[in-house]
Structure formats: C-alpha cells, structure tokens
Write an enzyme that holds these catalytic residues in place. Structure first.
Site, PDB file in Angstrom:
ATOM      1  N   HIS B 117     -21.457 -15.578   9.006  1.00 24.31           N
ATOM      2  CA  HIS B 117     -22.165 -16.801   8.647  1.00 24.31           C
ATOM      3  C   HIS B 117     -23.662 -16.532   8.555  1.00 24.31           C
ATOM      4  O   HIS B 117     -24.201 -16.402   7.460  1.00 24.31           O
ATOM      5  CB  HIS B 117     -21.847 -17.906   9.688  1.00 24.31           C
ATOM      6  N   CYS B 137     -23.160 -19.468  17.777  1.00 23.99           N
ATOM      7  CA  CYS B 137     -24.240 -20.105  17.010  1.00 23.99           C
ATOM      8  C   CYS B 137     -23.745 -21.338  16.264  1.00 23.99           C
ATOM      9  O   CYS B 137     -24.307 -22.418  16.388  1.00 23.99           O
ATOM     10  CB  CYS B 137     -24.853 -19.118  16.014  1.00 23.99           C
ATOM     11  N   HIS B 138     -22.689 -21.158  15.465  1.00 23.35           N
ATOM     12  CA  HIS B 138     -22.238 -22.290  14.667  1.00 23.35           C
ATOM     13  C   HIS B 138     -20.727 -22.478  14.740  1.00 23.35           C
ATOM     14  O   HIS B 138     -20.133 -23.134  13.899  1.00 23.35           O
ATOM     15  CB  HIS B 138     -22.684 -22.149  13.211  1.00 23.35           C
ATOM     16  N   GLY B 139     -20.056 -21.878  15.763  1.00 22.04           N
ATOM     17  CA  GLY B 139     -18.666 -22.175  16.050  1.00 22.04           C
ATOM     18  C   GLY B 139     -17.646 -21.601  15.084  1.00 22.04           C
ATOM     19  O   GLY B 139     -16.689 -22.277  14.716  1.00 22.04           O
ATOM     20  N   PRO B 152     -17.753 -22.151  10.004  1.00 22.33           N
ATOM     21  CA  PRO B 152     -18.477 -22.036   8.731  1.00 22.33           C
ATOM     22  C   PRO B 152     -18.514 -20.621   8.148  1.00 22.33           C
ATOM     23  O   PRO B 152     -18.935 -20.458   7.002  1.00 22.33           O
ATOM     24  CB  PRO B 152     -19.882 -22.497   9.100  1.00 22.33           C
TER      25      PRO B 152
END
Lengths: 261, 173, 425
Positions: B117, B137-139, B152
């Site tokens: 990502h 950070c963003h799963g 993501p």
C-alpha cells in the site's frame, strides 16, 4: 615608452619562467624517471604490470602498509588490473574479515567478499607504529598523489637505498635512502632479486618489481585515470569544434555592425 | 536601439543552427554526470545481494533480515500453513497468485517486508490469517503466502529474487 | 538603461508583466546597450558568472556525498573519487574550478585597474566587487579545509590563528572560531556550513554588482563616457552574448586541460595525507591565489601588524577610487600610469612567488620590498600621479577611432570638452 613597456613585459616573463622551473625542480636528488604508460594524454595502465604490481603489493607491502580505501571488487573493475570476477572473488576469499555481531551477539570471521575493503595489517595506527619501530607505514591508497614527485618518487625511494655517506651515523633501524625526504627512512630495503615469482614468467628484478608495484599504486591513487583521459580527450575535441562554430557565428553576427570583433 | 538591430538573424542560417545544436548537445552531456551521481554508487551496488543462514529458523518461526536497506521476511512454514496457503481458491484473491509460484521450496517463504500500500512494515503473526501478516498503518491483512486478503493494499507482498546456495543458505538478490 | 518603456506583445505577457515585470527585466538585459569596442578582457564578467554557477552546482552535488566529520571527511572524499558515479569528475571540476575562478577574477580586477573601471561613476560597482573578492577568498579557504588533509588542517590552524593577534580578546576569538581548543571536528562542521552559505551571499552580491553596473553602463577600453544607446553601442544580445560565449569556450578548454589531464597540479600533495594534529608539513603554503597576501603577512615581523598589513592590502583596493586622483580612466591615455601598472602586476607576481618560498634570507627581503612597493603604489604613486601626469588626447567617441583607425589631430581640440564630459559623468 614603448621600450620601457617591452622591458617590463620581459621581466615578468622571465620571472614566470623562473617560477615554473623552481616549482618543478623540488628538492633532494633528481628522481629516477620512468616512462610511465599512464602519464601521457592517452595514457592507460599496463594491465599485466598492474596485476604483477598487485602481487608485489600483497606479498611484500601489505604486511605493513594498509590500503583502506580499496575494496576487492576494485580489482575486477574496468581501468584497473581487470582480474576476472572469479579471480577477484578467489583473491578476496583468501582474506579473513571480521563481521557481526551474529545472533549470539558475537563477532565472527568469514572469508572476504568482493564488497569488503582490503584487510588492514594492523588494528590501528598505534599498533602499526609499535610494530615498526615507531614509524607509521603510511596507508597506500593515495600514496602516489600524496608525494610531491608522484610515481617517480615512489619508484625512486623503493630503489634508493645506499650506504650512508661518510661521516653520517645512523641509529638502529634507520636506513639511508638517496631520494627520501631527509634521506633517513625506517623502512628496510624490501626488494631483492626473485623475491616474488611472477606467474607470467617476467623476471622479477628489483627494478621490474618496483615498476610494477608503483604502477599498481598509481592506479590505487587514481582508479578513474583511464576514464578521465578518455573523457578529457572527447571533451576537448568537442570544445574545439564548438569554439570554431561559435567563432564563425560570432563573425556572422558581428558582421551586422561595422566593428571588428 | 541602433539601426543595426533591425536585421533579424536569419533562422535558416546554417552556422547559427549548427552552433546552437552543438551547444545543446554539450549542455546535455555536461548535465548527465550531475544527474547520474544520484544513482546508486559502486559501493552500494556491490552490496546488492545478501546471503542468509537459515539453519536456526524453526518451523513456524520467521526472521527479518535487511537487504538493500529493506526488511525481508523469511518464514519457515509448517505443513499446516503450507496446506492453508495452497487450498485457497484463486478467485477469492484480490491479486491471484498460486502459492507454488511464490515459494521456491514450500517450507520457505521469502518476501519483502514492505506493505504494497504505502510502504510500512507489516507485523508478523498478526491479523485475520493465522501465521500471516497485518499492516498497522492502514489495516491490510496478508495470508501465510504473503498474499493480500483484505485492506487497501493493491498487490501481494513482493517476492525478491533469491536462490538457495545450499539447503541452509538463501542468497537474496 | 533603455529609455523607452517595454510592452510585451502577447496579452498574457502584458497581464503577467504588469504584476511582475520579469519581461521588462529580460528585455532590459537583452537590449542593454553595451560599448561596441569592448575587448576580450571584458568577457571575464560572463566567465566569472559561469564559474560561480559551476561552483554552486558542483558543490551542491558534492555535499550530497561528503560527510563533514573529522573522522569521516577524508574517507568520504575518497568515496566520491572512487565510488560515486562521475564523482571524480565533479570533484575535480569543483577543486580546479576554484582556481579557475580566481584566475578569472584576477584578470577581471587587473582589467579594471588598467582601464580605470573603478573611477566615478562606478565606485560602488568596484566596492561590491571587492566584497565579492573578499568573500571568495573566505569561501575558498573554508572549502580547502573540508577534505581534511594535512594542508586543510594546518591551513585552517594558521589562518584561524591570525585572529589570536587581536589584543586582549584574541584567544577567546580563536576558541570561539574553533569551538574548542584547537582545529577539530566542531571547526570542520561549522566550516562546512559556512562554505555552503557564502556562495549564495556571493551570488546576491553579484546581482547587486550587475545592477550597479547597469546604472552607468560599461566602461570601455577608451574610458570615455558614451551616449547610450547610440552608434557607439550594440545591444547585449546577441553581440556581447556570443562574444562572451566564445571567450568562455576558450577558457573552458584551459579548464578542461586542468580537470582531465593534470587535476592535482594546482593542489598540494600533502592534502592527500589525512589530517594529523601531531605532525606539521615541512612548509605550509596556501592555495596559489592567496599567496600574495600570505607573503605580505609574513613580511611583517610583528604578529598583529602582519595581520593588519594583510587586511590593509585588501582595504587599499576598496578605497582605490579615491586614491587614484586622475580624471582620465583608461591607461591607454596615461603613459606613466601604464608603466606603474605593469610594475604593480610584476610586484604582485613577485609577492605570490615569495609567498610560496620559505620566509627566510633573500626571499624575506624581496617580499618586504615588494610589500612596501605594493602600498607605495596605491598610497603614494597613484595620488601624486593623477595630479602630475600629462595624459594623451582622448577621442570624442568610440566610432571615430574605430573608423579612422588612428587618433587624428582634429580630436586633440576636442580633448578639453571630453574631459568636461568625463568629469560630469
């Protein structure tokens, strides 16, 4: 007035020439001059001589003199001794380097790789001094550039051992050298007939070995010399052509006004 | 301006064109070294490959090593984890890749430890998939084959070039 | 300055120019009326601009690889020379570029001295120029310290010790400069920081220098005031631009010979030995371009006075416009001044040579005489000469001698008028 002016100019010219002569003369005995293949405009290193020079360095010099800015990979690089990659790897693997810490937190030794720097003979300068009667054997990476006479000076010092002139008393462990600054040197004479055995069959005379190792040191000091000469030649040819073109362009442009350029 | 300025230079004037062209070539040639100096230098390139001794990594364990300044995950997978990774239906995957194509030896998975990502380092043995990775950070969630399963991240964890020098040594790069 | 107002032809150009008159500036620079008789000695302004930009760009690049730390600096320079792509080229251009920069600036300064370019109304251009020159010397000195070789270290030690000559606070000042009790790592890091800063100050001053130049316009070999624009001028572009490029290329060929074929000849071999605070080189010499000042410093037996003499040598140049009392600018029309000019050139060369020699015996004696003459030239000869010298006839305009080839007698009558114009200028 014109005459005075001319005399004035002459004084300056004579003075400048004197400067140049004085500058190039230096001090001490005139050095032994060699026809170095790398000196001229198109100069390149003698590949075979570099390889032999490496042999002399590693078998003779390296026991005292470090070469801290060189890596084993350099031996295979273009413009140098150009050992093959396999040869360079084999050379590197003869040396043990300290690596680590490993997962146990301990340093360990392993055979050197191409990316490793040349292994140093001493842990630090103090140890080097202790082992050499108080004199530090200088690092050889840029030695040729670090001495006023360059390659000729190194070559001369290697071969410059003589009996001291009458009346000169030398301390223990000090040798007389004709070309060394101050004529006193703590390095004993190193080269004698057939000290190394060249694999290409070249007779290993002291002169030959001195020439080879000096060539090698000239390369270690200036590893990009061949590239530099090649570039320089092209750059100057290009600049000359462009200068001529610009000259004619300038004449063309200035022809629009009645003034000479 | 003086009258001399009125005659505009003749555009078709060969010598002026040639001069300009030659000048442009020279400027280009002079600029290249200034750009190329920022590329990886010779000492960096020489370190482009790393050899890793994996003899002490037990099944189920994973180690992280540094290669070209980036983390690389080397995971010694258990038979269950291999089976888990192999039975996944490719249609379920966001970025369909067979586990067989990602691991040269099934028990060893080697991937870059960089979330596809935005470049964070995923956490090992975290997330929705047993023995997989989770990027904090963003799963993004990765499975035991390092394939993205949710979140993501657009693609699976990248597999670097590597070879087995012998059964216990992996050479990355 | 061009007298007419410039209006951009395009609509957008006009819109933009009303808000930021960049196009007016560009137009001013290209149309800038320049005397058409400028000789090649006038091309060094352009060459110097090129030198400054080259030094800034190559310096910026070197700073990407250089490490300003006493333990790592020397090795990082070797890393640049060996590993960085084209690092050897960039470093040699930067190192030799400094010498070429000074070569050009000395020609530029001596051109101004010969043709009287420092005289009214160009005093401010001259003073800014001297500030640039002073900053250049500071920058070059700081830069020479960065490779952390033996000459770097000992040069830094000697030069910073100059400040210890200041009475009472000398020692505190040197400790402040060093950030310690000797030249060491704190000194190196601050020198690097300042070496990075100064070129941008120079760049700013160069812009002021050119701005100040564009107010009265260029001096010229004849040294007379001319009407601008007129038959005596050509627009800067393309006439002067192409001429400057031609001269620059010749300069570049010489530059290239140094960079590619003898890159270390202007440097000192001792600087390839890493700095060692325990061993001083046999004799410490600064880079060649600082030698005349070094000779002046050493020729005065007193420490403080030596330092004062050295700085005074630069300061007399700053006040030169008021020391030279002659109204006639160009040495072409000042036969006696012309002689003294060449004596000064020889004097400075001698000083430079003595700066490279050991300060003893005959060398020291010659250096003292040359130092004395240097100051006598500026402080005694020039003020008197301006009042006593019989100058030659000066032409009325540039065009006439160029067309006529020679100064003709009819011009002699016009001399008085010319002088009037000059003094008004």
């Amino acid at each position: 007035m014109k005459k005075l002016f001319a005399i004035n100019i002459k004084i300056i010219l004579i003075f400048l020439i004197h400067c140049c002569v004085a500058y190039s003369a230096g001090n001490g005995s005139a050095l032994l001059k060699q026809d170095w293949s790398f000196k001229s405009f198109f100069g390149t290193f003698d590949r075979a001589s570099l390889q032999r020079g490496y042999q002399v360095y590693t078998e003779v010099c390296a026991s005292c003199h470090s070469m801290q800015y060189l890596s084993y990979r350099n031996l295979a690089e273009e413009g140098g001794p150009e050992f093959s990659l396999e040869q360079a790897k084999a050379i590197a693997s003869n040396f043990e380097v300290t690596d680590g810490p490993n997962s146990d937190g301990e340093m360990f030794t392993r055979p050197a790789k191409l990316s490793d720097k040349f292994v140093m003979p001493y842990a630090n300068t103090e140890e080097a001094k202790l082992s050499n009667g108080g004199a530090y054997p200088p690092d050889m990476s840029v030695l040729v550039k670090a001495r006023a006479g360059g390659a000729d000076y190194i070559y001369s010092v290697i071969l410059g051992y003589e009996d001291p002139p009458e009346g000169m008393v030398l301390d223990d462990g000090v040798y007389y050298n004709k070309y060394m600054y101050g004529n006193k040197i703590k390095m004993p004479p190193q080269l004698y007939e057939d000290l190394v055995i060249y694999s290409d069959g070249t007779p290993a005379t002291p002169e030959q070995m001195a020439k080879d190792v000096t060539t090698f040191l000239a390369w270690t000091a200036e590893p990009k010399l061949e590239e530099r000469h090649k570039f320089g030649f092209r750059a100057i040819i290009y600049l000359l052509i462009l200068t001529i073109l610009v000259y004619f362009s300038m004449k063309r442009i200035w022809s629009r006004v009645e003034t000479k350029v | 301006m003086s009258d001399t300025n009125k005659k505009k230079p003749n555009r078709r004037d060969f010598i002026l064109t040639a001069t300009t062209a030659a000048g442009a070539v020279g400027v280009g040639a002079a600029v290249w070294p200034l750009i190329d100096q920022m590329n990886p230098d010779a000492s960096v390139k020489a370190l482009a490959s790393t050899e890793v001794d994996v003899s002490s990594v037990q099944p189920g364990q994973s180690i992280t090593v540094l290669w070209r300044g980036k983390p690389v995950f080397i995971k010694h997978r258990t038979p269950q984890e291999i089976e888990e990774a192999r039975k996944v239906d490719l249609k379920e995957l966001k970025h369909p890749e067979k586990d067989e194509d990602r691991a040269k030896k099934p028990e060893w998975l080697v991937t870059l430890g960089i979330c596809t990502h935005l470049g964070c380092v995923p956490l090992t043995n975290k997330g929705d998939f047993e023995g997989g990775w989770f990027c904090p950070c963003h799963g993004s969630h990765y499975d035991t084959s390092g394939r993205v399963r949710s979140g993501p991240a657009p693609t699976n964890l990248e597999v670097p070039e590597y070879t087995f020098v012998d059964s216990n040594t992996i050479k990355i790069g | 300055m061009s007298s007419h107002e410039y209006t951009p032809s395009s609509k957008f150009g006009k819109w933009f120019n009303d808000r930021l008159p960049l196009l007016t500036l560009t137009n001013h620079l290209t149309d800038y009326p320049t005397p058409k008789n400028l000789n090649y000695w006038w091309t060094f302004g352009g060459i110097l601009t090129f030198c400054l930009i080259t030094q800034i760009i190559t310096g910026l690049v070197l700073a990407m690889h250089y490490v300003a730390h006493a333990d790592l600096a020397f090795g990082s320079v070797e890393h640049i020379m060996r590993d960085v792509n084209y690092g050897w080229l960039i470093r040699y251009v930067h190192a030799n570029g400094a010498s070429m920069f000074f070569l050009a600036v000395y020609i530029h300064i001596f051109r101004a001295l010969y043709y009287g370019s420092y005289k009214s109304p160009r005093e401010v251009i001259w003073i800014i120029g001297m500030l640039i020159y002073f900053l250049m010397m500071a920058t070059a000195f700081l830069g020479y310290v960065l490779p952390w070789g033996q000459m770097s270290f000992w040069g830094a030690t000697v030069i910073t010790n100059l400040f210890s000559a200041i009475p009472l606070i000398g020692e505190s000042v040197t400790h402040w400069l060093w950030g310690g009790y000797s030249v060491d790592n704190p000194t190196l890091t601050r020198f690097f920081s300042l070496h990075y800063l100064f070129p941008f100050l120079i760049l700013g001053l160069v812009i002021l220098h050119i701005w100040a130049l564009h107010v009265p316009g260029n001096n010229n070999p004849i040294g007379i005031d001319i009407k601008k624009p007129s038959n005596d001028t050509v627009p800067f572009h393309p006439y002067i631009v192409i001429k400057d490029i031609f001269a620059l290329l010749i300069f570049l060929i010489i530059f290239a010979f140094f960079v590619f074929f003898s890159p270390n000849i202007l440097g000192h071999s001792d600087n390839y030995i890493e700095a060692n605070p325990l061993v001083t080189p046999a004799h410490i010499v600064p880079e060649w371009y600082l030698l005349p000042f070094y000779a002046i410093l050493r020729s005065v037996p007193d420490k403080l006075l030596g330092v004062i003499a050295m700085f005074a040598a630069i300061f007399v140049l700053v006040i030169l416009p008021w020391l030279d009392t002659s109204k006639v600018r160009s040495a072409l029309f000042r036969p006696i001044y012309k002689q003294f000019y060449w004596f000064l050139v020889a004097d400075v060369l001698i000083l430079g040579y003595m700066g490279a020699m050991p300060a003893e015996g005959i060398y020291l004696l010659i250096a003292r005489v040359a130092t004395a003459y240097y100051f006598i030239h500026f402080l005694v000869i020039l003020p008197i000469l301006g009042k006593k010298e019989r100058t030659l006839n000066i032409p009325l305009s540039i065009t006439e001698p160029v067309l006529g080839g020679m100064l003709n007698p009819s011009m002699a009558k016009a001399k008085k008028d010319t002088e009037k114009i000059n003094s008004l200028g």
